[in-house]
Enzyme design. Structure first.
Site, PDB file in Angstrom:
ATOM      1  N   CYS A 220      -5.111   6.177  -3.230  1.00  0.00           N
ATOM      2  CA  CYS A 220      -4.433   4.883  -3.351  1.00  0.00           C
ATOM      3  C   CYS A 220      -3.078   5.144  -3.977  1.00  0.00           C
ATOM      4  O   CYS A 220      -2.994   5.552  -5.136  1.00  0.00           O
ATOM      5  CB  CYS A 220      -5.258   3.918  -4.202  1.00  0.00           C
TER       6      CYS A 220
ATOM      7  N   CYS B   2       0.872  -1.180   0.000  1.00  0.00           N
ATOM      8  CA  CYS B   2       0.000   0.000   0.000  1.00  0.00           C
ATOM      9  C   CYS B   2       0.903   1.222   0.000  1.00  0.00           C
ATOM     10  O   CYS B   2       1.628   1.458   0.970  1.00  0.00           O
ATOM     11  CB  CYS B   2      -0.920   0.001   1.222  1.00  0.00           C
TER      12      CYS B   2
END
Length: 287
Positions: free
Chosen positions: A219, A86
């Site tokens: 993101c 991530c």
């Protein structure tokens, strides 16, 4: 069962938010159900995901990386599932380590399931993460929403992405559920799906449905995938030109700057913010 309160922090990177659980010795049991409860925005602390902060030497998945990176980001999606990587999470993870006095400003290596990520913590809070190289598998998919369909570019940033260029971000729909895509076998373990519009030269905006989390405000790996897909669509490949390509990517939660270098390495620069800290009731971790 542990009955002592468990420390946590809350942080975000361009409003992609995380529950941070420091656990240097990997002493906590964090089953998927407990992670999902902690990330629940009504019954828990709330977050798109959870950053489990562990020393690499103490975690079986990271021991082999301990010689290069002291700290392992054991990242979990908001539904409790395990994820490889991530990008926003790495920045917040590094921001926590610096705040806690465990690392200093400057260069840092962080172990992840997507490999070791190089991080630079700048004075003033901006954090740059070396995100590795993008893979561009030939197999793509068609993404469909409300009767509209678009071809989506397959980009892998250590986790899978499908990048679709659209005329209007509203065409992405509600993004709470996974947008249908086919053929399904291209992404057997699910995929992050980005919808992208142009804002100007080397400047795009996006919305994303993150695998295991739904629509998120940002993101990091998705922004990198979008920058690479946009560059190739624009006929730009740093490996061919010998010149870095930089794209500005606007997300609902803020802006990230993505640079791809001629050797394929991709850097992402953006903020990391710690907003709160406290203790978790141990009962939230019980199955």
């Amino acid at each position: 069962m542990n009955t002592s309160p468990i420390a946590f922090l809350k942080g975000h990177g361009t409003e992609n938010d995380f529950v941070i659980v420091p656990d240097p010795d990997n002493a906590l049991d964090l089953p998927a159900s407990a992670v999902a409860r902690l990330c629940d925005r009504r019954a828990g602390i709330g977050g798109d995901g959870l950053l489990h902060v562990v020393r690499s030497a103490a975690h079986p998945e990271a021991k082999a990386m301990a010689g290069e990176a002291e700290w392992f980001m054991d990242y979990r999606n908001g539904d409790g599932s395990i994820a490889e990587m991530c990008g926003n999470g790495v920045r917040v993870f590094a921001g926590y380590l610096e705040r806690a006095g465990l690392v200093e400003e400057g260069d840092l290596a962080v172990a992840t399931r997507g490999g070791i990520k190089k991080v630079h913590i700048a004075k003033g809070g901006e954090i740059t993460v070396s995100m590795g190289r993008a893979l561009l598998p030939e197999a793509g998919v068609t993404v469909s929403v409300d009767g509209r369909s678009w071809p989506a570019r397959n980009v892998n940033m250590g986790n899978p992405h499908a990048v679709a260029f659209v005329a209007d971000l509203e065409h992405a729909g509600e993004l709470r559920s996974v947008p249908p895509f086919s053929p399904a076998e291209v992404y057997p373990d699910g995929v992050n799906i980005e919808f992208v519009v142009d804002r100007g030269p080397a400047h795009v905006a996006m919305r994303v449905h993150e695998r295991g989390a739904g629509e998120t405000r940002s993101c990091g790996t998705g922004a990198c995938a979008v920058a690479v897909a946009a560059a190739r669509r624009d006929g730009v490949d740093p490996a061919v030109t010998g010149t870095p390509a930089t794209y500005t990517v606007d997300l609902p939660g803020g802006t990230l700057v993505i640079t791809e270098y001629p050797d394929g390495e991709i850097e992402m620069t953006g903020p990391a913010v710690i907003v709160a800290e406290g203790v978790i009731d141990p009962s939230l971790l019980t199955v």
